[in-house]
Motif scaffolding. Structure first.
Motif, PDB file in Angstrom:
ATOM      1  N   VAL A 101       0.932  -1.140  -0.017  1.00 11.03           N
ATOM      2  CA  VAL A 101      -0.001   0.028   0.084  1.00 11.03           C
ATOM      3  C   VAL A 101       0.863   1.342  -0.038  1.00 11.03           C
ATOM      4  O   VAL A 101       1.696   1.357   0.982  1.00 11.03           O
ATOM      5  CB  VAL A 101      -1.201   0.014   1.341  1.00 11.03           C
ATOM      6  CG1 VAL A 101      -1.685   1.320   1.405  1.00 11.03           C
ATOM      7  CG2 VAL A 101      -1.965  -1.336   1.241  1.00 11.03           C
ATOM      8  N   VAL A 102       0.734   2.003  -0.897  1.00  8.00           N
ATOM      9  CA  VAL A 102       1.517   3.221  -1.217  1.00  8.00           C
ATOM     10  C   VAL A 102       0.981   4.504  -0.949  1.00  8.00           C
ATOM     11  O   VAL A 102      -0.093   4.556  -1.314  1.00  8.00           O
ATOM     12  CB  VAL A 102       2.364   3.175  -2.621  1.00  8.00           C
ATOM     13  CG1 VAL A 102       2.962   4.398  -2.957  1.00  8.00           C
ATOM     14  CG2 VAL A 102       3.216   1.908  -2.958  1.00  8.00           C
ATOM     15  N   LEU A 103       1.691   5.462  -0.096  1.00  8.61           N
ATOM     16  CA  LEU A 103       1.005   6.628   0.087  1.00  8.61           C
ATOM     17  C   LEU A 103       2.240   7.743  -0.307  1.00  8.61           C
ATOM     18  O   LEU A 103       3.249   7.746   0.270  1.00  8.61           O
ATOM     19  CB  LEU A 103       0.958   6.908   1.770  1.00  8.61           C
ATOM     20  CG  LEU A 103       0.621   8.130   2.254  1.00  8.61           C
ATOM     21  CD1 LEU A 103      -0.715   8.931   1.611  1.00  8.61           C
ATOM     22  CD2 LEU A 103       0.364   8.630   3.603  1.00  8.61           C
ATOM     23  N   VAL A 104       1.765   8.329  -1.425  1.00 18.43           N
ATOM     24  CA  VAL A 104       2.769   9.451  -1.860  1.00 18.43           C
ATOM     25  C   VAL A 104       2.267  10.906  -1.378  1.00 18.43           C
ATOM     26  O   VAL A 104       1.127  11.128  -1.227  1.00 18.43           O
ATOM     27  CB  VAL A 104       2.366   9.615  -3.383  1.00 18.43           C
ATOM     28  CG1 VAL A 104       3.354  10.537  -3.959  1.00 18.43           C
ATOM     29  CG2 VAL A 104       3.395   8.074  -4.112  1.00 18.43           C
ATOM     30  N   VAL A 105       3.235  11.372  -0.926  1.00 21.85           N
ATOM     31  CA  VAL A 105       3.074  12.809  -0.110  1.00 21.85           C
ATOM     32  C   VAL A 105       3.771  13.859  -0.849  1.00 21.85           C
ATOM     33  O   VAL A 105       5.044  13.933  -1.604  1.00 21.85           O
ATOM     34  CB  VAL A 105       3.888  12.860   1.117  1.00 21.85           C
ATOM     35  CG1 VAL A 105       3.773  14.202   1.808  1.00 21.85           C
ATOM     36  CG2 VAL A 105       3.343  11.637   2.344  1.00 21.85           C
ATOM     37  N   ASP A 106       2.994  14.823  -1.620  1.00 25.76           N
ATOM     38  CA  ASP A 106       3.467  15.939  -2.233  1.00 25.76           C
ATOM     39  C   ASP A 106       3.004  17.054  -1.643  1.00 25.76           C
ATOM     40  O   ASP A 106       1.945  17.263  -0.782  1.00 25.76           O
ATOM     41  CB  ASP A 106       2.963  15.656  -3.596  1.00 25.76           C
ATOM     42  CG  ASP A 106       3.960  16.401  -4.587  1.00 25.76           C
ATOM     43  OD1 ASP A 106       4.807  17.000  -4.248  1.00 25.76           O
ATOM     44  OD2 ASP A 106       3.717  16.425  -6.034  1.00 25.76           O
ATOM     45  N   ASP A 107       3.651  18.264  -2.307  1.00 22.80           N
ATOM     46  CA  ASP A 107       3.590  19.644  -1.651  1.00 22.80           C
ATOM     47  C   ASP A 107       2.064  20.380  -2.215  1.00 22.80           C
ATOM     48  O   ASP A 107       1.226  20.543  -1.407  1.00 22.80           O
ATOM     49  CB  ASP A 107       4.601  20.500  -2.101  1.00 22.80           C
ATOM     50  CG  ASP A 107       5.053  20.656  -3.484  1.00 22.80           C
ATOM     51  OD1 ASP A 107       4.297  19.951  -4.261  1.00 22.80           O
ATOM     52  OD2 ASP A 107       6.046  21.379  -3.851  1.00 22.80           O
ATOM     53  N   ILE A 108       2.017  20.248  -3.574  1.00 24.38           N
ATOM     54  CA  ILE A 108       0.637  20.861  -3.944  1.00 24.38           C
ATOM     55  C   ILE A 108       0.278  20.231  -5.397  1.00 24.38           C
ATOM     56  O   ILE A 108       1.133  19.778  -6.420  1.00 24.38           O
ATOM     57  CB  ILE A 108       0.855  22.409  -4.338  1.00 24.38           C
ATOM     58  CG1 ILE A 108      -0.251  23.296  -4.791  1.00 24.38           C
ATOM     59  CG2 ILE A 108       1.974  22.800  -5.234  1.00 24.38           C
ATOM     60  CD1 ILE A 108      -0.146  24.651  -4.665  1.00 24.38           C
ATOM     61  N   LEU A 109      -1.011  19.791  -5.595  1.00 24.83           N
ATOM     62  CA  LEU A 109      -1.728  19.641  -6.792  1.00 24.83           C
ATOM     63  C   LEU A 109      -2.138  20.710  -7.512  1.00 24.83           C
ATOM     64  O   LEU A 109      -3.126  21.326  -6.983  1.00 24.83           O
ATOM     65  CB  LEU A 109      -2.902  18.632  -6.142  1.00 24.83           C
ATOM     66  CG  LEU A 109      -3.532  17.959  -7.175  1.00 24.83           C
ATOM     67  CD1 LEU A 109      -2.666  16.737  -7.845  1.00 24.83           C
ATOM     68  CD2 LEU A 109      -4.966  17.397  -6.392  1.00 24.83           C
TER      69      LEU A 109
END
Ligand code: IMP
Ligand code: MG
Length: 183
Positions: A101-109
């Motif tokens: 199960v992967v959780l991608v964390v990014d700054d802004i969509l």
């Protein structure tokens, strides 16, 4: 283009603070609460998208109260300019996503192209489920190819910087969110 010290200070002086450091912290807590409620038993692999997500990820991880694995990706779309462009993988997702199960964390969509491309790669490599958390979602009035599962705050359709997001390479270190005036 990168900024000299004096230019970077001038940009900040001329910018407008649109979210305070307190508002930023409340947003991070909301995201953490949502992730804790959803992924606690999944032992996810958290993938942080360098460089913009570095501050968000660094504050988010200690708020997560379950076991997880951690790795990173490095992809840029804007380069050092402000226009969306071609996606450039500096560090692509790798085999360790397989079966996870992967959780991608990014700054802004913003337009969502970056997160969408990451999702496709991660699923192609055999991740069992894909989740994403973004600090901010830009209200750009366009349809996006992907929505994030966890969103800290909505931001207006302006070029923003601070809390991991850069302006011509500078000011990722600011604790609040700024926007260039008139843009
Ligand atoms: P998208 O593919 O248009 O969603 O672009 C997302 C990426 O562009 C994010 O990961 C950011 O790194 C960058 N980005 C988008 N909007 C801004 C902004 O206003 N300031 C700084 N970086 C931004
Ligand atoms: Mg980015």
């Amino acid at each position: 283009m990168t900024l000299g010290n004096r230019e970077a200070r001038t940009i900040l002086q001329d910018a407008e603070m649109i979210r305070s450091a307190d508002e930023v912290q409340a947003a991070v807590q909301r995201v953490a609460d949502g992730i804790n409620a959803t992924l606690a038993d999944q032992h996810p692999l958290v993938l942080s998208v360098m460089g913009g997500a570095v501050v968000f990820t660094g504050q988010l991880l200690p708020m997560l109260d379950f076991p997880l694995d951690f790795d990173y990706l490095h992809v840029s779309r804007y380069g050092n300019g402000q226009q969306g462009g071609v996606l450039h993988w500096k560090v692509a997702p790798r085999e360790n996503v397989k079966g996870k199960v992967v959780l991608v964390v990014d700054d802004i969509l913003d337009e969502g192209e970056t997160l969408h491309a990451i999702k496709q790669r991660v699923l192609e490599l055999g991740a069992s489920q894909f989740y994403s958390a973004v600090f901010a979602d830009k209200a750009n009035g366009k349809g996006k190819p992907i929505q994030a599962d966890f969103v800290g705050m909505e931001l207006p359709n302006r070029f923003v910087f601070g809390y991991g997001m850069d302006i011509h390479g500078a000011w990722r270190n600011l604790p609040a969110i700024y926007a260039v005036k008139g843009k």
